[in-house]
Write a protein that holds these residues in place. Structure first.
Motif, PDB file in Angstrom:
ATOM      1  N   ALA A  33       0.831  -1.198   0.000  1.00 24.69           N
ATOM      2  CA  ALA A  33       0.000   0.000   0.000  1.00 24.69           C
ATOM      3  C   ALA A  33       0.869   1.253   0.000  1.00 24.69           C
ATOM      4  O   ALA A  33       1.961   1.269   0.587  1.00 24.69           O
ATOM      5  CB  ALA A  33      -0.912   0.016   1.228  1.00 24.69           C
ATOM      6  N   CYS A  47      -7.278  -0.132   3.497  1.00 18.96           N
ATOM      7  CA  CYS A  47      -6.550  -0.655   2.339  1.00 18.96           C
ATOM      8  C   CYS A  47      -7.204  -1.926   1.832  1.00 18.96           C
ATOM      9  O   CYS A  47      -7.466  -2.070   0.638  1.00 18.96           O
ATOM     10  CB  CYS A  47      -5.105  -0.957   2.711  1.00 18.96           C
ATOM     11  N   VAL A 159      -3.242  -0.060  -3.761  1.00 23.49           N
ATOM     12  CA  VAL A 159      -2.940  -1.358  -3.165  1.00 23.49           C
ATOM     13  C   VAL A 159      -2.560  -2.342  -4.264  1.00 23.49           C
ATOM     14  O   VAL A 159      -2.924  -2.163  -5.432  1.00 23.49           O
ATOM     15  CB  VAL A 159      -4.115  -1.938  -2.352  1.00 23.49           C
TER      16      VAL A 159
END
Length: 225
Positions: A33, A47, A159
């Motif tokens: 991330a 995330c 991500v």
């Protein structure tokens, strides 16, 4: 290529078919991330994780980049069967524009959060995990009305290499992931979902994801296949 969540874009499984009952005793999640916005307690920015519930969707277990509650910012969030939440927050506050290997492991009694392969915090007062049938999500999760949309999403973030295991990975395994090894090489018998987010949003293990509002394709972190 990684996927960016800017502008209400996110990814989720097509239905609530992510069976989290297999994760009640133990689970791990990991992703790469990065964001242009530092975690500052300003807004809810998950995330990756899974969400679900009976009669309405609620957050289950998430890796959070940011949260409006300071104790949940840059932290792993774990939902107990009774509906309360445990957290393990990284001691390092992530910087902007930097890829981080971000992970969590639960082993029925402890919740450990990892950043770049290092176990930064362990919460030892953790209850049994919830077992709601759930959606697996990346870049977004449920909003306060119980609807899956971009109302609570990892805006200005990216991500990649999302993975979920039905086991608590150890420190050596998280270190290998942080060095760039593919989740396919880490305890493959326990891998229940792997979402590389390279080209098509079809995972190699588990389920397929649906793109909502066409997440932007961006540069992918280096991974050793």
């Amino acid at each position: 290529m990684a996927r960016s969540g800017a502008g209400g874009h996110y990814l989720r499984s097509t239905t609530a078919n992510f069976d989290v009952s297999v994760l009640q005793a133990a689970y791990s999640m990991h992703c790469w991330a990065r964001s242009t916005v530092a975690p500052n307690g300003g807004s809810l920015r998950p995330c990756v994780g899974y969400v679900g519930g009976s009669g309405g969707q609620v957050p289950q277990n998430l890796l959070l980049w940011d949260h409006s509650s300071a104790g949940f910012s840059h932290a792993a969030q774990h939902r107990r069967g009774g509906g309360t939440y445990d957290t393990a927050q990284t001691t390092t506050v992530p910087s902007t524009n930097t890829w981080y290997a971000y992970g969590v492991a639960f082993d029925s009694s402890t919740l450990k959060v990892y950043l770049n392969g290092t176990n930064e915090t362990t919460d030892s007062s953790v209850g049994t995990s919830s077992t709601f049938a759930s959606w697996l999500t990346a870049l977004g999760q449920v909003n306060s009305l119980g609807a899956l949309d971009g109302g609570a999403q990892f805006s200005n973030g990216e991500v990649a290499e999302v993975a979920v295991w039905k086991a608590a990975l150890n420190a050596d395994e998280f270190n290998a992931l942080a060095k760039g090894f593919s989740p396919r090489r880490i305890r493959p018998a326990s891998l229940v979902a792997y979402l590389p987010l390279v080209r098509d949003t079809l995972d190699l293990f588990g389920i397929a994801l649906t793109e909502i509002n066409s997440p932007t394709v961006t540069d992918h972190p280096r991974v050793i296949g």
